[in-house]
Scaffold this active site. Structure first.
Site, PDB file in Angstrom:
ATOM      1  N   HIS A 286       0.826  -1.204   0.000  1.00 39.31           N
ATOM      2  CA  HIS A 286       0.000   0.000   0.000  1.00 39.31           C
ATOM      3  C   HIS A 286       0.864   1.259   0.000  1.00 39.31           C
ATOM      4  CE1 HIS A 286      -3.573  -2.451   1.054  1.00 39.31           C
ATOM      5  NE2 HIS A 286      -4.233  -1.430   0.553  1.00 39.31           N
ATOM      6  N   ASP A 287       1.857   1.288   0.869  1.00 41.36           N
ATOM      7  CA  ASP A 287       2.740   2.452   0.947  1.00 41.36           C
ATOM      8  C   ASP A 287       3.837   2.139   1.957  1.00 41.36           C
ATOM      9  OD1 ASP A 287       3.783   4.892   0.416  1.00 41.36           O
ATOM     10  OD2 ASP A 287       2.029   6.054   1.025  1.00 41.36           O
TER      11      ASP A 287
END
Length: 636
Positions: free
Chosen positions: A520-521
């Site tokens: 996701h990050d």
């Protein structure tokens, strides 16, 4: 068909995705036959179906559920009014977040378009619809030009077979021609689409794709899995740390400026960076492409591992024009299909490039050869109407409920009552659910119009989840299926039984959610979110050991109450984890919790909220039982 009947069709599971109403091992022709059975035959088999499914008799008209209905009639309007009230100009905190609001299209209302991720989609919806309309028209024009020298082609790719996996030479040729022209069009259109999106950054994407392709096709077979994972996880970190590898940065590395040198050695780099297309920050959207790169490499790797002269289709005596979804995913494509052109056509497939859903390479190639029979014009239209209704729901929400702006303004949480605090958190999660659902559904709709049927990403409404396991099976479902196929099962999954099997399964889940967080990050709070999800699944596993369903067959009502109490705890934990990961962070969650439990009135509210959640859980249980009575087991 009346308006109510059409609305029922729009919101049926069959319209959402035929995968929900039939087994993944069932060929589409059998699916269509099963769907066409009339009400009379269903009634005749009703008691037998109820017995076979293990579902309990209906409770919708029992006194208990009339109490639950009363709770809903009181609680739901109160929830909406509470968060609507704190979003009004007369609220003392309004001035703190007013600057984050924009002019809205509903008279007298401003709109909360302060979420950058959703704003990028919302502001471009008209242009996306234009591209979605243009794409099939260009494909038809290409098909006409492609077929001008080859005679008329069957646009749908449906062929006749002998039912034993064999095709006639004519139908085999038609399927090959359909696949060839569709992949040729995808290759050309996708490259143009990539340049339009990323401008001079498009070559960076192509270089990464080419290196990944070389790893799959040139390395010794033994090293492909490790090399694939190392390279693609490394790309996630490199893209983040390198900030998309700006040309100006590259120019300064290649031609560093000397002291006193007036010449701008990075001028050409700055020039190229200035033409970054419609989406200059390509690296932000590249994470979804990484999943397709891994899918291609492993599908190719497993295809090379298959031994024997006969193809799996011949061994299983399958009708290749009517494969089940499981067969489309599991059966390898032909050796020549794993080409660089097809790989680019798949990795950059325009309808799914920006946000998914995720389709495996094998499934993509199979659907290019034959249109899935699950795709019909009526179902696609109904799915489009469902998307528009969801878009309208989001528009009404951001025009009347300003939860994102309030949380971004970093308010003093103590000024809100426990009810207001809980509703701010709750509707923040609903905003997250809708802002992700809408792009996923739009791009899936585009793929359906293009005769490609990817999996639906969202099974249930956010508020219709009580199980952590069920939530992750039904939320971002195509990603969940990808994780199972390419990570969870290769790690061993849950194949072992007993205590050791459970421990190993939990370790595997920890690895999976750590990857999900990184994917996701690259942020600490998302790693914390992944670990919290893994931790919060543990109570559900332990409860399954302490209260096994098989030992409560004689006390089903007591077991339902115990499960309802457990569901309340699960819901609270899932809300907390998702607020940390995607909304207010750890500090924000701490402020929310302190505001709710920091007083006797807050604790009293928490008890009342748990009672309402218990009612919600019982209704959710009955919805699943109703699905079982209808012969549907979605396992989420």
């Amino acid at each position: 068909m009346s308006a109510l009947e059409f609305l029922g069709k729009v919101y049926s599971l069959d319209t959402l995705d035929t995968r929900f109403t039939t087994s993944s091992r069932t060929p589409p022709s059998a699916t269509n036959a099963a769907r066409s059975t009339g009400k009379e035959s269903r009634d005749e088999r009703g008691s037998q179906k109820l017995q076979d499914s293990g579902a309990s008799p209906s409770k919708w008209k029992t006194p208990e559920f009339f109490y639950h209905y009363l709770v809903f009639l009181i609680a739901v309007p109160c929830m909406f009014y509470t968060v609507y009230n704190v979003s009004q100009p007369w609220n003392p905190e309004y001035s703190k977040f007013e600057s984050l609001l924009s002019a809205g299209w509903i008279p007298g209302r401003k709109v909360d378009n302060s979420d950058a991720q959703y704003a990028s989609f919302r502001d471009n919806v008209p242009y996306l619809f234009v591209v979605m309309a243009l794409h099939p028209l260009l494909r038809r024009a290409f098909d006409a030009m492609y077929g001008s020298s080859n005679g008329k082609k069957d646009h749908n790719g449906h062929t006749m077979s002998n039912g034993r996996g064999a095709e006639s030479p004519v139908s085999h040729m038609k399927a090959d021609e359909r696949q060839e022209r569709r992949l040729s069009f995808d290759f050309i259109f996708n490259l143009c689409f990539l340049v339009a999106l990323h401008g001079f950054s498009a070559p960076k994407v192509l270089v990464i794709l080419y290196i990944n392709f070389l790893l799959a096709t040139k390395l010794d077979r033994r090293y492909i899995p490790a090399a694939t994972w190392i390279f693609n996880i490394g790309i996630l970190f490199a893209n983040e740390l390198g900030q998309g590898y700006r040309y100006s940065m590259i120019a300064n590395i290649l031609l560093p400026e000397k002291a006193g040198d007036a010449k701008d050695s990075g001028g050409w780099g700055s020039f190229l960076d200035g033409y970054g297309g419609l989406i200059p920050r390509w690296e932000v959207l590249f994470n979804i492409t990484v999943l397709r790169l891994i899918s291609f490499n492993f599908d190719y790797y497993w295809a090379r591992n298959r031994s024997g002269s006969n193809s799996p289709v011949e061994k299983k005596q399958l009708d290749v024009s009517n494969l089940s979804e499981r067969d489309r995913v599991d059966l390898p494509a032909k050796a020549q299909d794993y080409s660089f052109r097809n790989y680019l056509a798949y990795a950059l497939y325009a309808p799914l490039y920006l946000a998914g859903p995720i389709l495996t390479f094998n499934d993509y190639i199979s659907q290019q050869r034959y249109t899935p029979k699950s795709i019909t014009q009526k179902r696609t239209i109904a799915y489009g109407v469902r998307f528009l209704l969801a878009l309208l729901a989001m528009e009404l929400m951001i025009h009347y409920i300003y939860v994102v702006a309030i949380s971004k303004a970093q308010p003093a949480w103590e000024v809100y009552s426990p009810l207001q605090l809980s509703m701010l958190g709750y509707f923040n999660l609903h905003h997250i659910w809708l802002k992700l659902l809408l792009p996923w559904r739009f791009f899936r709709l585009w793929a359906l119009v293009d005769c490609i049927d990817p999996p639906e990403n969202v099974v249930r409404c956010m508020s219709d989840n009580y199980s952590a396991f069920g939530f992750w099976r039904g939320w971002h479902r195509s990603y969940n299926r990808w994780l199972i196929r390419y990570i969870y099962i290769p790690l061993g999954g849950s194949s072992l039984k007993g205590a050791w099997g459970t421990v190993r399964s939990m370790v595997n889940l920890f690895v999976v959610f750590s990857f999900v967080a990184m994917w996701h990050d690259i942020q600490l709070r998302l790693l914390v979110w992944g670990w919290l999800i893994s931790l919060f699944i543990l109570p559900e596993v332990i409860a399954g050991f302490l209260f096994p369903k098989s030992k409560w067959q004689g006390h089903k009502e007591a077991y339902r109450v115990i499960c309802g109490i457990g569901a309340v705890g699960n819901i609270l934990m899932m809300m907390s984890a998702n607020l940390v990961g995607f909304a207010v962070g750890l500090d924000g969650l701490q402020g929310l919790v302190q505001g709710i439990v920091g007083s006797w009135s807050g604790l009293g509210f928490l008890f009342a909220a748990c009672c309402a959640l218990f009612t919600g859980a019982q209704v959710m249980f009955e919805l699943r039982q109703q699905e079982l009575r209808d012969g549907i087991n979605m396992k989420c």
